[in-house]
Design a protein around this motif. Sequence first.
Motif, PDB file in Angstrom:
ATOM      1  N   GLN A 198       0.834  -1.204   0.000  1.00  0.00           N
ATOM      2  CA  GLN A 198       0.000   0.000   0.000  1.00  0.00           C
ATOM      3  C   GLN A 198       0.874   1.262   0.000  1.00  0.00           C
ATOM      4  O   GLN A 198       0.611   2.212  -0.748  1.00  0.00           O
ATOM      5  CB  GLN A 198      -0.878  -0.023   1.257  1.00  0.00           C
ATOM      6  CG  GLN A 198      -1.888   1.091   1.343  1.00  0.00           C
ATOM      7  CD  GLN A 198      -2.534   1.122   2.725  1.00  0.00           C
ATOM      8  OE1 GLN A 198      -1.849   1.227   3.741  1.00  0.00           O
ATOM      9  NE2 GLN A 198      -3.848   1.022   2.753  1.00  0.00           N
ATOM     10  N   ALA A 200       2.109   1.899  -3.370  1.00  0.00           N
ATOM     11  CA  ALA A 200       1.044   2.382  -4.248  1.00  0.00           C
ATOM     12  C   ALA A 200       0.808   3.878  -3.999  1.00  0.00           C
ATOM     13  O   ALA A 200       0.577   4.642  -4.934  1.00  0.00           O
ATOM     14  CB  ALA A 200      -0.238   1.597  -4.016  1.00  0.00           C
ATOM     15  N   TYR A 201       0.899   4.287  -2.753  1.00  0.00           N
ATOM     16  CA  TYR A 201       0.769   5.721  -2.441  1.00  0.00           C
ATOM     17  C   TYR A 201       1.930   6.491  -3.063  1.00  0.00           C
ATOM     18  O   TYR A 201       1.751   7.522  -3.688  1.00  0.00           O
ATOM     19  CB  TYR A 201       0.791   5.956  -0.930  1.00  0.00           C
ATOM     20  CG  TYR A 201      -0.430   5.452  -0.165  1.00  0.00           C
ATOM     21  CD1 TYR A 201      -1.553   4.974  -0.828  1.00  0.00           C
ATOM     22  CD2 TYR A 201      -0.448   5.481   1.226  1.00  0.00           C
ATOM     23  CE1 TYR A 201      -2.657   4.521  -0.118  1.00  0.00           C
ATOM     24  CE2 TYR A 201      -1.545   5.030   1.947  1.00  0.00           C
ATOM     25  CZ  TYR A 201      -2.647   4.537   1.266  1.00  0.00           C
ATOM     26  OH  TYR A 201      -3.719   4.101   1.968  1.00  0.00           O
ATOM     27  N   ARG A 202       3.132   5.930  -2.867  1.00  0.00           N
ATOM     28  CA  ARG A 202       4.325   6.611  -3.366  1.00  0.00           C
ATOM     29  C   ARG A 202       4.241   6.808  -4.876  1.00  0.00           C
ATOM     30  O   ARG A 202       4.637   7.845  -5.398  1.00  0.00           O
ATOM     31  CB  ARG A 202       5.560   5.783  -2.990  1.00  0.00           C
ATOM     32  CG  ARG A 202       6.857   6.290  -3.563  1.00  0.00           C
ATOM     33  CD  ARG A 202       8.029   5.558  -2.935  1.00  0.00           C
ATOM     34  NE  ARG A 202       9.231   5.689  -3.742  1.00  0.00           N
ATOM     35  CZ  ARG A 202      10.375   5.090  -3.448  1.00  0.00           C
ATOM     36  NH1 ARG A 202      10.470   4.336  -2.376  1.00  0.00           N
ATOM     37  NH2 ARG A 202      11.429   5.255  -4.220  1.00  0.00           N
ATOM     38  N   TYR A 203       3.720   5.785  -5.574  1.00  0.00           N
ATOM     39  CA  TYR A 203       3.621   5.893  -7.037  1.00  0.00           C
ATOM     40  C   TYR A 203       2.265   6.443  -7.476  1.00  0.00           C
ATOM     41  O   TYR A 203       1.893   6.336  -8.631  1.00  0.00           O
ATOM     42  CB  TYR A 203       3.955   4.544  -7.692  1.00  0.00           C
ATOM     43  CG  TYR A 203       5.449   4.334  -7.685  1.00  0.00           C
ATOM     44  CD1 TYR A 203       6.237   4.878  -8.692  1.00  0.00           C
ATOM     45  CD2 TYR A 203       6.066   3.689  -6.626  1.00  0.00           C
ATOM     46  CE1 TYR A 203       7.614   4.770  -8.656  1.00  0.00           C
ATOM     47  CE2 TYR A 203       7.451   3.570  -6.581  1.00  0.00           C
ATOM     48  CZ  TYR A 203       8.220   4.111  -7.604  1.00  0.00           C
ATOM     49  OH  TYR A 203       9.577   4.010  -7.563  1.00  0.00           O
ATOM     50  N   GLN A 204       1.540   7.023  -6.533  1.00  0.00           N
ATOM     51  CA  GLN A 204       0.259   7.697  -6.817  1.00  0.00           C
ATOM     52  C   GLN A 204      -0.644   6.830  -7.682  1.00  0.00           C
ATOM     53  O   GLN A 204      -1.233   7.289  -8.658  1.00  0.00           O
ATOM     54  CB  GLN A 204       0.518   9.056  -7.472  1.00  0.00           C
ATOM     55  CG  GLN A 204       1.229  10.012  -6.524  1.00  0.00           C
ATOM     56  CD  GLN A 204       1.725  11.255  -7.223  1.00  0.00           C
ATOM     57  OE1 GLN A 204       2.636  11.182  -8.023  1.00  0.00           O
ATOM     58  NE2 GLN A 204       1.100  12.389  -6.930  1.00  0.00           N
ATOM     59  N   MET A 205      -0.732   5.551  -7.290  1.00  0.00           N
ATOM     60  CA  MET A 205      -1.536   4.608  -8.057  1.00  0.00           C
ATOM     61  C   MET A 205      -3.015   4.834  -7.709  1.00  0.00           C
ATOM     62  O   MET A 205      -3.531   4.235  -6.791  1.00  0.00           O
ATOM     63  CB  MET A 205      -1.107   3.176  -7.719  1.00  0.00           C
ATOM     64  CG  MET A 205      -1.672   2.140  -8.660  1.00  0.00           C
ATOM     65  SD  MET A 205      -1.672   0.520  -7.899  1.00  0.00           S
ATOM     66  CE  MET A 205      -3.150   0.641  -6.930  1.00  0.00           C
ATOM     67  N   ASP A 206      -3.681   5.734  -8.459  1.00  0.00           N
ATOM     68  CA  ASP A 206      -5.070   6.054  -8.111  1.00  0.00           C
ATOM     69  C   ASP A 206      -6.079   5.336  -9.007  1.00  0.00           C
ATOM     70  O   ASP A 206      -7.277   5.552  -8.894  1.00  0.00           O
ATOM     71  CB  ASP A 206      -5.292   7.574  -8.118  1.00  0.00           C
ATOM     72  CG  ASP A 206      -4.950   8.205  -9.461  1.00  0.00           C
ATOM     73  OD1 ASP A 206      -4.713   7.459 -10.435  1.00  0.00           O
ATOM     74  OD2 ASP A 206      -4.912   9.453  -9.525  1.00  0.00           O
ATOM     75  N   ASN A 207      -5.595   4.512  -9.925  1.00  0.00           N
ATOM     76  CA  ASN A 207      -6.521   3.693 -10.716  1.00  0.00           C
ATOM     77  C   ASN A 207      -5.784   2.486 -11.255  1.00  0.00           C
ATOM     78  O   ASN A 207      -4.564   2.401 -11.148  1.00  0.00           O
ATOM     79  CB  ASN A 207      -7.133   4.509 -11.856  1.00  0.00           C
ATOM     80  CG  ASN A 207      -6.125   4.774 -12.957  1.00  0.00           C
ATOM     81  OD1 ASN A 207      -5.949   3.983 -13.876  1.00  0.00           O
ATOM     82  ND2 ASN A 207      -5.418   5.914 -12.856  1.00  0.00           N
ATOM     83  N   LEU A 208      -6.532   1.546 -11.786  1.00  0.00           N
ATOM     84  CA  LEU A 208      -5.935   0.326 -12.329  1.00  0.00           C
ATOM     85  C   LEU A 208      -6.276   0.240 -13.806  1.00  0.00           C
ATOM     86  O   LEU A 208      -7.437   0.339 -14.193  1.00  0.00           O
ATOM     87  CB  LEU A 208      -6.489  -0.903 -11.590  1.00  0.00           C
ATOM     88  CG  LEU A 208      -6.226  -0.924 -10.085  1.00  0.00           C
ATOM     89  CD1 LEU A 208      -7.070  -1.993  -9.416  1.00  0.00           C
ATOM     90  CD2 LEU A 208      -4.747  -1.169  -9.801  1.00  0.00           C
TER      91      LEU A 208
END
Lengths: 178, 664
Positions: free
Chosen positions: B112, B115-123
């Motif tokens: 997680q 995912a925050y670090r890579y600004q993963m806001d969608n798939l």
Amino acid sequence: MAKVKVATVWLEACSGCHMSFLDIDEAIVELVRAVEFSRSPITDIKEFLPVDVGIVEGSVGNTEEEEVLKELRANCKILMAWGDCACFGGVCGMRSTFDKEDVLRRAYIEAESNYDGKIPCPPGVPALLEQVKPVNHVVKVDCYVPGCPPDAETILYALKELLEGRIPVLPSDMMRFD
Amino acid sequence: MAEISLTINSKQVKGGEGLTILEICKANGVDLPTLCHYDGLTDVAACRLCLVEIEGERRPMPACTYPARDGLVVQTHTERLEKYRRLILELMFTEKNHLCAQCVASGECELQALAYRYQMDNLRYPLSWPSLPVDSVNKYIVVDHNRCILCGRCIRACDEFAGIHTLDFGYRGWRDKVVADLGQPLGESSCISCGACFQVCPTGAIFSKVSAYKGRAPECEQVMSVCPICGIGCEIRAYIKDNRVVKIDSPDLTKPRGLLCNRGRFISVQPVARRVLTPLQRKNGKLESCALSEALELVSARLRETKARHGSSSIAGVVSSQLNNESVRAFKDFLAGTVGSKQLDSLDGDHFRLVKQALQLSRTKKGLKGVEISSLEELLDADCIFVAGANPLETHPVAGSYIVRAVRRNGANLIVFDSTENGFPYQATLWLHPDKGKEALALKALIKVIMDGWLAGESAGTKGLAASLKDIDPADVCKHTGLEYHDLNAAASMLGGGKKCIIVYGQGILQYKEPELVSLLFDLATVCEGKQRTSSTLWLKPGGNSIGLWEMGVANEGEFSISTLSRNKAIKALYLLLGDAQVEVPELAARPEGVEFFVVQTSFMSAIVSQADVVLPSPLWTEVSATYVTLDGVSKHVTRLVRPPEGIRADWELINEIDRRFKK
């Protein structure tokens, strides 16, 4: 300056994202000076009119949600997704790990609270999709505010970015999936 | 290590030859994302997040397994690499069912956080929504395959830290998953529930049942301490929230005593049942709670009275070996000093005296020297381990893990000598199962085979022993003990051929209370010693602070022993200091005849408590700061983790208070 028109919908969701939006408290006074809400669960307007910003909470799990989402997309310039369900499938997507028929049977027939249950079927109710999808797997989405629900401050941040004319991308320290 | 020089992100950096690029990046403050890497474990390049671009390589290479060389030119954060990293994260999130909102690890999950670090806001990829099982059969540990990214950290921790290797990958391709043994539920496998797997898990795929949803690490205060439960003395890190121990883990799994066991990790996190929370005194035949001052006054008055009427020797004290030094010292000072009674013993005093006698027997009768292990870590490089009447994986799991690691890493021979138990079912090289009661005979035969065969002429200075065994005929012994001669011979070859033998023993041998039998273990150790060969013994002591008590002279040979208590009519008052030990005391199954006044100081309600005249509440070990001595003789300070419940004070405080009132 003309107000920015906004429409919001909730699809397969718990309405928590909308509730979290209302948690911006007094900031809403400032917001409505710049924003006019069109179709939304908050205004209770049912019809789609062309708007600047469309906001969607929830994932896509049945044919009606698919239709509503497509209609919203057709009527807005920028589409923003709110919450884990809209962004990733989220908690509403958990049923996808089971067979659709099993889910319906469990809910409408086997559940302990049921008496003489029947599985509801179209055309009376919209049909479930085989699997729940995040909104960007159905239509093009321009920006995302994940979180379950996203914090009120994060929602406000994203809206303000839009009002400033920027497509919001949450910085790492504002990202939340829970 | 020869120094090398390489270029990372256009910066000249230095490092040692043999290091990986990841290690050099870390040493130079380059923050490479990783998921499968864990400090101290072998790197396997499974997650691909640490991919870097190296000049001369056709494609990105994993930094964690790429050996650094002089002159390499490395790029770690190019646009392409960062794009790949976000892509890998999205693939991980779409492969399994990662639902942070209902996950126990949310807020302390490495996946997680990335995912925050890579600004993963969608798939961008279709979600797989696989239907995966959750294994919650184990008493303490849950495996939720929905959240597993197959990094393999748990598998390597199980293998390299614990040495048990219960976990491994099963199946292939998209069916690949972590399995215990051959696909058994974890709770029915060879797992020893040490918990190393969930401590290293970067997600919520393996987690502790007792800590789940009680508080996230960032919300907790962290306290470093030492676990005093079994006497191994493992360092622990406790997570405290709202005066409650939420989680206990190891501050450093790579340290020798950094593994921890199921007791260290879980027992003190579980809720406590049937706690004694107030002093109790017997009124009209029933135990009723009373004020502390009243209880203390009653105890001191009744003890004073007993002394006046029957003399100081009519007052006896028994102490559990789970107690800390401070309480035992206060107890001894009170009883021996203030009261003037020598009637003091520990619950395991008989064992102490038995082993002492056996050592003397081995030394004096046969002219041999007793040999005791100097530190538990010696087990790690033993090449022959003889476990007699003990099951370390159950009673002292960290010691058990050392033994298993010696077997798996050094190829050490492990011989289990036991009439009943089948210890080390997956790891032993050889089992010797003599008939019950025939252990001594079997050991004599074993020693004889070693002396006559494998080490003939080498065991100098053991003439006395040789003489005592001259009537033993190993082949004949086998007929009477249920052993096979070839097994006996094989064991002798392992012990005789070992360069470093360690003889581990415990309850199974001591239960017979025969000094002669125990002394044979020392004899065995002595014959295995010779030129360029060492041997020693390790006694898995029964209590968490057995040595501390014995060093204080609590269990010295005297006129009083817990085992003769029921026949000892001279004892009129008995003070049992149990502390937080949850033990059965068969000697006190019924109130000893003749005892007119019985005090029990304990944390828990039990059958013994129901016989007492006065019950004083003890804190748990987590509620006081105190010192203990490990089973290999090292003094350890245990730091208080939480405040005791209202009104509960340290055991020594109560004893000092009784002491003060007694003198008045």
